[in-house]
Write a protein that holds these residues in place. Structure first.
Motif, short mmCIF file in Angstrom:
data_model
loop_
_atom_site.label_atom_id
_atom_site.label_comp_id
_atom_site.label_asym_id
_atom_site.label_seq_id
_atom_site.Cartn_x
_atom_site.Cartn_y
_atom_site.Cartn_z
N ALA A 41 0.83 -1.21 0.00
CA ALA A 41 0.00 0.00 0.00
C ALA A 41 0.86 1.26 0.00
N ALA A 42 1.97 1.23 0.73
CA ALA A 42 2.85 2.40 0.76
C ALA A 42 3.50 2.62 -0.61
N ARG A 43 3.87 1.53 -1.29
CA ARG A 43 4.47 1.66 -2.63
C ARG A 43 3.44 2.14 -3.64
N GLN A 44 2.20 1.71 -3.50
CA GLN A 44 1.15 2.20 -4.39
C GLN A 44 0.95 3.70 -4.19
N SER A 45 1.01 4.13 -2.95
CA SER A 45 0.91 5.57 -2.68
C SER A 45 2.09 6.33 -3.27
N ALA A 46 3.29 5.75 -3.16
CA ALA A 46 4.47 6.38 -3.75
C ALA A 46 4.30 6.50 -5.27
N PHE A 47 3.73 5.46 -5.88
CA PHE A 47 3.48 5.48 -7.32
C PHE A 47 2.53 6.63 -7.67
N ARG A 48 1.46 6.78 -6.88
CA ARG A 48 0.51 7.86 -7.15
C ARG A 48 1.15 9.23 -6.95
N LEU A 49 2.00 9.35 -5.94
CA LEU A 49 2.70 10.61 -5.73
C LEU A 49 3.56 10.98 -6.93
N LEU A 50 4.31 10.00 -7.42
CA LEU A 50 5.19 10.26 -8.56
C LEU A 50 4.40 10.58 -9.82
N ASP A 51 3.29 9.91 -10.01
CA ASP A 51 2.44 10.22 -11.16
C ASP A 51 1.93 11.66 -11.08
N SER A 52 1.57 12.09 -9.87
CA SER A 52 1.07 13.45 -9.69
C SER A 52 2.13 14.48 -10.02
N VAL A 53 3.37 14.22 -9.60
CA VAL A 53 4.46 15.17 -9.87
C VAL A 53 4.86 15.15 -11.33
N CYS A 54 5.10 13.97 -11.88
CA CYS A 54 5.69 13.85 -13.21
C CYS A 54 4.68 14.11 -14.33
N ARG A 55 3.43 13.74 -14.10
CA ARG A 55 2.46 13.89 -15.18
C ARG A 55 1.57 15.11 -15.00
N ARG A 56 1.16 15.38 -13.75
CA ARG A 56 0.24 16.50 -13.52
C ARG A 56 0.94 17.74 -12.98
N LYS A 57 2.26 17.63 -12.73
CA LYS A 57 3.06 18.76 -12.25
C LYS A 57 2.56 19.32 -10.92
N GLU A 58 2.02 18.45 -10.09
CA GLU A 58 1.67 18.83 -8.72
C GLU A 58 2.90 18.67 -7.84
N THR A 59 2.96 19.41 -6.75
CA THR A 59 4.03 19.19 -5.77
C THR A 59 3.66 18.00 -4.88
N LEU A 60 4.66 17.47 -4.19
CA LEU A 60 4.39 16.37 -3.27
C LEU A 60 3.43 16.80 -2.17
N ASP A 61 3.59 18.03 -1.68
CA ASP A 61 2.68 18.51 -0.64
C ASP A 61 1.24 18.55 -1.14
N GLN A 62 1.06 18.97 -2.38
CA GLN A 62 -0.29 19.01 -2.95
C GLN A 62 -0.86 17.61 -3.14
N ALA A 63 0.00 16.68 -3.52
CA ALA A 63 -0.46 15.33 -3.87
C ALA A 63 -0.63 14.42 -2.65
N MET A 64 0.06 14.71 -1.56
CA MET A 64 0.08 13.80 -0.41
C MET A 64 -1.31 13.44 0.12
N PRO A 65 -2.22 14.38 0.36
CA PRO A 65 -3.51 14.00 0.96
C PRO A 65 -4.26 12.96 0.13
N GLY A 66 -4.33 13.16 -1.17
CA GLY A 66 -5.05 12.21 -2.01
C GLY A 66 -4.31 10.90 -2.20
N ALA A 67 -2.99 10.99 -2.42
CA ALA A 67 -2.21 9.79 -2.73
C ALA A 67 -2.07 8.86 -1.54
N THR A 68 -2.11 9.39 -0.34
CA THR A 68 -1.90 8.57 0.86
C THR A 68 -3.16 8.43 1.71
#
Length: 425
Positions: free
Chosen positions: A12-39
């Motif tokens: 589950a933690a790796r899946q969340s990491a995957f979602r975080l990276l997708d948010s940064v690399c594809r949607r250009k969100e910051t980790l802080d922006q992506a953390m609530p949804g991804a985790t």
């Protein structure tokens, strides 16, 4: 027989990491922006921390990881392909986080559910053999992403760009600002008055004095803007874009009467919690600065302006994957508009301290040059060396610019530009 995905420990933690990276690399969100949804599905704080740590290190070491992956594939995987991202996550765990190989690959394969698991397993095994034989290795320091690297070389030179790569490879030290010169029993190196630098390992909430509000976390460079206003002696200062509150707490502990303004309700919740813990006072205002204005001019203003945040890349590696030239230009327009709006909010002979945690001249030196052209009733009040922490010196123009070369032997500092402006009487 394969375990069901929902039974694989740590997945589950790796899946969340995957979602975080997708948010940064594809949607250009910051980790802080992506953390609530991804985790959101992670109940354990340690799992959330692991997900963030994996994602942050993938972003930091991405160029080196990709070079390893590309050496083991006949046909190059697309940058946004699931197999590439799963391999990045697996490899960074082994190479940087010291995760056992079996745990790294067993939690990486389910990330390409319905995709080419054999390919991922084969590439991972090939890379591991290359590492074990010495044929493959990560570079000594992570590479600053191409556009940013070229920009920094152009603006600051090769030495600064190289120092930035070195700083990016290290855990940033823990810098603490104190309400007084009494640091208690904490062991560290005092790099300035009311400051202590410590190794990054202890959780700050467990340090003696935290619950009593004796200190707060604040990079040495981030403490400079408030230092340049000196003692308040009951005078009024507007702290604009104030959250999460480090500069407000500095100013309050130095005797200023505070009006602290920010438009981010969530960040202001943390701001209020910090004020409560430290038992410091400020008038708190949640408002858009382009709509709000003070009742009367203040003695001083501290504007910690919204910026690209490229200067805090050590702790926020996602920034260098999200920010480009057009983003920097957009931020510069916002900064100009804010500066123009607040020129009459300070009394004659009063001070404006302008600060950005950016390594981009468009947001710093160029911004102030433009401001002075538009507002000839302001002038730079030159900063002197004795106002600054040792090893940080003013620029020829009397401003402050901290680069990755500053205090490199002691863990570096964040990248900042700071100018102190005086309204002519």
């Amino acid at each position: 027989m394969n375990q069901p995905n929902n039974k694989i420990p740590g997945l589950a933690a790796r899946q969340s990491a995957f979602r975080l990276l997708d948010s940064v690399c594809r949607r250009k969100e910051t980790l802080d922006q992506a953390m609530p949804g991804a985790t959101a599905k992670l109940a354990n704080p340690s799992d959330k921390s692991l997900a963030h740590n994996i994602a942050a290190n993938v972003l930091r070491w991405m160029s080196g990881l990709d070079a390893m992956i590309d050496s083991a594939t006949r046909n190059r995987l697309a940058d946004d392909a699931k197999p590439r991202m799963a391999l990045r996550i697996a490899l960074v765990q082994v190479l940087i986080l010291d995760t056992p190989q079996h745990a790294a690959i067993s939690t990486a394969l389910p990330l390409v559910h319905g995709g080419p698991r054999r390919l991922v397993h084969g590439v991972f095994s090939t890379v591991m053999r290359g590492i074990e034989s010495g044929a493959l290795t990560l570079p000594e320091y992570p590479e600053i992403p191409g556009e940013t690297h070229d920009r920094w070389v152009h603006n600051w030179g090769e030495q600064v760009a190289a120092a930035a790569s070195q700083a990016w490879s290290q855990h940033a030290p823990l810098d603490l600002s104190f309400k007084s010169n009494n640091v208690g029993d904490l062991a560290g190196e005092p790099l300035a008055e009311k400051h202590l630098r410590m190794p990054p390992t202890p959780p700050v909430t467990e340090l003696p004095g935290f619950d009593e509000g004796a200190f707060w976390v604040q990079d040495l460079a981030a403490s400079i803007p408030a230092r340049l206003l000196g003692a308040g002696d009951g005078k009024t200062v507007l702290d604009l874009c104030a959250a999460p509150g480090g500069k407000t707490m500095q100013l309050a502990s130095n005797g200023w009467k505070l009006v602290s303004v920010d438009n981010n309700e969530k960040r202001m919740e943390r701001f209020s919690a910090n004020l409560g813990r430290t038992k410091l006072d400020a008038e708190v205002v949640i408002a858009d600065l382009m709509q709000w204005q003070p009742d009367s001019p203040a003695d001083a203003i501290l504007l910690d302006a919204p910026c690209s945040a490229t200067g805090i890349y050590r702790r926020h590696p996602d920034v260098l994957h999200c920010i480009g030239a057009s983003d920097i230009a957009d931020r510069a327009q916002v900064q100009s508009a804010l500066l123009d709006r607040l020129v009459n909010w300070v009394k004659p002979d009063g001070m404006i301290v302008y600060a950005v945690c950016s390594l981009e001249p468009e947001e710093g030196e160029d911004q102030i040059d433009g401001f002075l052209e538009r507002h000839p009733n302001f002038q730079i009040d030159p900063v002197t060396a004795d106002e600054l922490p040792a090893a940080i010196v003013p620029t020829e123009a009397g401003c402050v610019r901290t680069l990755p070369t500053v205090l490199a032997d002691k863990g570096h500092v964040d990248g900042f530009f700071i100018a102190r402006l005086q309204r002519k009487s």
